[in-house]
Design an enzyme around this catalytic site. Sequence first.
Site, mmCIF file in Angstrom:
data_model
loop_
_atom_site.group_PDB
_atom_site.id
_atom_site.type_symbol
_atom_site.label_atom_id
_atom_site.label_comp_id
_atom_site.label_asym_id
_atom_site.label_seq_id
_atom_site.Cartn_x
_atom_site.Cartn_y
_atom_site.Cartn_z
ATOM 1 N N ARG A 37 0.824 -1.215 0.000
ATOM 2 C CA ARG A 37 0.000 0.000 0.000
ATOM 3 C C ARG A 37 0.857 1.262 0.000
ATOM 4 O O ARG A 37 0.447 2.288 -0.558
ATOM 5 C CB ARG A 37 -0.955 -0.026 1.196
ATOM 6 C CG ARG A 37 -2.074 -1.046 0.994
ATOM 7 C CD ARG A 37 -2.973 -1.193 2.197
ATOM 8 N NE ARG A 37 -4.155 -1.986 1.839
ATOM 9 C CZ ARG A 37 -5.053 -2.429 2.708
ATOM 10 N NH1 ARG A 37 -4.914 -2.177 3.995
ATOM 11 N NH2 ARG A 37 -6.097 -3.127 2.301
ATOM 12 N N LYS A 198 -19.275 -18.924 -0.272
ATOM 13 C CA LYS A 198 -20.718 -18.833 -0.063
ATOM 14 C C LYS A 198 -21.439 -17.997 -1.107
ATOM 15 O O LYS A 198 -21.019 -16.887 -1.432
ATOM 16 C CB LYS A 198 -21.003 -18.266 1.330
ATOM 17 C CG LYS A 198 -20.556 -19.182 2.464
ATOM 18 C CD LYS A 198 -20.968 -18.597 3.810
ATOM 19 C CE LYS A 198 -20.616 -19.559 4.952
ATOM 20 N NZ LYS A 198 -21.040 -19.026 6.256
ATOM 21 N N GLY A 355 -10.905 -10.066 -1.359
ATOM 22 C CA GLY A 355 -10.760 -11.238 -0.498
ATOM 23 C C GLY A 355 -9.546 -12.092 -0.784
ATOM 24 O O GLY A 355 -8.412 -11.617 -0.837
#
Length: 397
Positions: A37, A198, A355
């Site tokens: 970053r 999911k 993710g």
Amino acid sequence: MPTFRTLDDADLAGKRVLVRVDLNVPMDGGRVTDDTRIQAILPTIRAITGAGGKAILLAHFGRPKGQRDASQSLAPVVPALAESLGQDVAFADDCVGEPAAKAIAALPAGGVLVLENTRFHAGEEKNAADFVQQLAALGDIYVNDAFSAAHRAHASTEGLAHQLPAFAGRSMQSELDALTHALEAPKRPVLAVVGGAKVSSKLELLGNLTAKVDVLVIGGGMANTFLAAQGLNVGKSLCEHDLAPTAREIMAEASAKGCQIVLPVDVVVAKTFAANAPHRVVPVDQVADDEMILDAGPATIELVKAKLKTVKTVVWNGPFGAFELVPFDAATVAIAQAVAQRTAGGHLLSVAGGGDTVAALNHAGAAEDFSYVSTAGGAFLEWLEGKALPGVEALRR
């Protein structure tokens, strides 16, 4: 990027430039352990200092919940930033008030200053008008270079953009450019890979993509729910059986919109969730009751590779299987490498993020050859879901 104001539109010389950056970096023992970053914001800082502006950095660190917490100070990040920049970086122990004002006044043109954690003030996350005004008083220009925080309507990510002339930094510009080319105005056909555990966490994402892409490849635990929705036995696999009706609705919706859904045709199954567990490859209709699906099989890999040869743009979010466990990383690695090769060959524009995706692509050794890999997580997902991001909307012309 025509729809957003960028640094190319800004007069930076002699200006106090408040720059929202992402310095929420991994730390261990007071040292930065991953400077990704920091590296991302260097072009913006150098553009400002090179033009004779003062680069005044606003950032959060951790979740101090509006209270001063020494363990979540930005001070330990400053040496790593200074080393990467190759110049001195000053630090102020507050982001508003006299400490900040004095530090800015003492900063020479072309200097860099990090202000203390914006989340030490409750007004930051509340986007409180008085706190926004305190921040705005410190600068002449506002630059947002933190796409990763752009889905939050906080004082330093959104409120400030309405008080000062506002521009996208270089990292933000690159992210918006990549995402616009991937979904808003893409070269077609477009293929999306959506994996992960999911369906429930990606309902809005799937709904938005069926309207925007030509081919939707579903992998990971999510694919098990879609297979079960078609009446197939998935054994002990991770599966949201209660979402079978939703999966069927998504498939019907995709069909109505001309979006082809691609599911595994064969799978790698095992009886235990462990690295190198005994396993076998079976067609999707031959999973035993005591087996779990841990990866897509070789026929599925070849099917997806064939689809990749027919498209111009790929958007990727989520792995195909339990990529952390050998050999259940095979599909993720093979398909990621296929995307990377076609991208490097000039056949594809490929954008990935969110993710586990970055970790999966790094594991595959494929990330560097993707056109763009976003580390933004939540903001990247909300963009894919079709949501307006407050920090981005405030930068539109």
